[in-house]
Scaffold this active site. Structure first.
Site, PDB file in Angstrom:
ATOM      1  N   LYS A  52       0.832  -1.209   0.000  1.00  0.00           N
ATOM      2  CA  LYS A  52       0.000   0.000   0.000  1.00  0.00           C
ATOM      3  C   LYS A  52       0.865   1.255   0.000  1.00  0.00           C
ATOM      4  O   LYS A  52       0.569   2.236  -0.695  1.00  0.00           O
ATOM      5  CB  LYS A  52      -0.930  -0.004   1.218  1.00  0.00           C
ATOM      6  CG  LYS A  52      -2.018  -1.058   1.159  1.00  0.00           C
ATOM      7  CD  LYS A  52      -2.801  -1.145   2.458  1.00  0.00           C
ATOM      8  CE  LYS A  52      -3.847  -2.243   2.395  1.00  0.00           C
ATOM      9  NZ  LYS A  52      -4.570  -2.445   3.656  1.00  0.00           N
TER      10      LYS A  52
ATOM     11  N   GLN B 246      -4.851  -2.076   9.915  1.00  0.00           N
ATOM     12  CA  GLN B 246      -4.676  -3.371   9.255  1.00  0.00           C
ATOM     13  C   GLN B 246      -5.160  -4.520  10.147  1.00  0.00           C
ATOM     14  O   GLN B 246      -4.807  -4.593  11.328  1.00  0.00           O
ATOM     15  CB  GLN B 246      -3.198  -3.564   8.890  1.00  0.00           C
ATOM     16  CG  GLN B 246      -2.910  -4.829   8.118  1.00  0.00           C
ATOM     17  CD  GLN B 246      -3.562  -4.844   6.735  1.00  0.00           C
ATOM     18  OE1 GLN B 246      -3.644  -3.824   6.061  1.00  0.00           O
ATOM     19  NE2 GLN B 246      -4.054  -6.001   6.331  1.00  0.00           N
TER      20      GLN B 246
ATOM     21  N   ASP C 115     -11.366   2.350   4.381  1.00  0.00           N
ATOM     22  CA  ASP C 115     -11.636   0.908   4.290  1.00  0.00           C
ATOM     23  C   ASP C 115     -13.130   0.632   4.151  1.00  0.00           C
ATOM     24  O   ASP C 115     -13.540  -0.462   3.757  1.00  0.00           O
ATOM     25  CB  ASP C 115     -11.100   0.181   5.536  1.00  0.00           C
ATOM     26  CG  ASP C 115      -9.833  -0.613   5.253  1.00  0.00           C
ATOM     27  OD1 ASP C 115      -9.578  -0.917   4.073  1.00  0.00           O
ATOM     28  OD2 ASP C 115      -9.101  -0.925   6.204  1.00  0.00           O
TER      29      ASP C 115
END
Length: 291
Positions: free
Chosen positions: A52, A96, A119
């Site tokens: 990312k 994460q 997200d």
């Protein structure tokens, strides 16, 4: 059979984002900034987060990686999130997953400011998605929609069978594809571990989204001719013939199902690359909304 090439499509999307970022900068606008929080030393998570960060560099974003120890307390992690929520330099951030077992994942996800939740996991954004209101769509479902649209896969009036009911893929996909939208207007059946007539349903499907987490679960005798198959799964299987000692497979027995499919995603190189691309797209959206 047409391969839905997520790797190539993701590269195209990143080029489009990079061009838009350049135009923003040329006009004196703010550079999009994505932050990622990773707790502990899970190898797969570290690899994914590093990918990312590299993707941010490629499209001209700023990025921040916050690495926290495995034994951080839930309270300390929530404090880190609170700091990111009020940091005006950060447009969007992710925490994460997975998190260590002593931390309540749901509490952490709910602590993220919905306006920075790129997200798309916060209940506010999930609710807006369900009501077909403008919001952040979680990256994997967003990527699947984008693949279907760019390859001109017709969904209107089609029967879609979704294998799996997770909050990350199965559930949102079943909602999105049934909505009145460009890639939608489908009749959707969501199947799961308690579904009794699974094969009967998959044989009726025009489109199958396989996100069940069982390697090579979907076989050729479970699909009809000219089906479209989106394989979301990815599992490492031991393979002594490979230099790495393993091979990556999806939830679909690709070699046999591909012979009957009109469209199909490979593993790897299908849905996976699209997830990062759409996370970048959400971050760009967050930056533009704020400014």
């Amino acid at each position: 059979m047409i391969l839905l090439d997520g790797k190539r499509t993701a590269a195209d999307i990143k080029e489009e984002i990079a061009l838009e970022v350049k135009q923003l900068k040329d006009k004196g606008g703010k550079t999009p900034h994505l932050a990622a929080v990773i707790v502990g030393s899970n190898g797969a998570s570290i690899t994914y987060v590093n990918a990312k960060v590299k993707a941010c560099e490629r499209v001209g974003f700023e990025s921040t990686l916050i690495r926290l120890p495995e034994d951080i307390s839930e309270c300390e992690l929530l404090n880190e999130i609170a700091i990111l929520n009020v940091d005006h330099a950060i447009d969007g951030f992710i925490v994460q997953l997975p998190l260590p077992s002593h931390i309540d994942k749901q509490k952490v996800l709910m602590a993220v400011d919905p306006n920075k939740d790129v997200d798309g996991f916060h209940p506010t954004n999930v609710g807006k998605m369900a009501l077909n209101l403008p919001t952040f769509i979680s990256a994997t479902p967003f990527g699947i929609l984008e693949l279907l649209e760019r390859y001109k896969v017709e969904t209107s009036g089609k029967h879609v069978v979704v294998l799996g009911r997770s909050h990350i893929v199965g559930s949102p996909m079943s909602i999105l594809l049934s909505q009145k939208r460009k890639v939608g207007n489908a009749t959707v059946t969501m199947c799961h571990s308690r579904t009794k007539n699974l094969k009967e349903l998959t044989l009726q499907a025009d489109i199958i989204i396989a996100a069940i987490g069982i390697p090579e679960f979907l076989k050729a005798d479970m699909v009809k001719d000219n089906v479209t198959v989106i394989d979301v799964g990815i599992t490492r299987l031991a393979d002594s013939s490979k230099k790495s000692g393993f091979r990556l497979v999806g939830d679909v027995a690709f070699a046999e199902v591909a012979k009957k499919a009109e469209f199909i995603t490979p593993v790897p190189g299908g849905v996976g690359p699209m997830t990062i691309a759409m996370l970048l797209k959400n971050t760009l959206l967050a930056c533009k909304r704020k400014n």
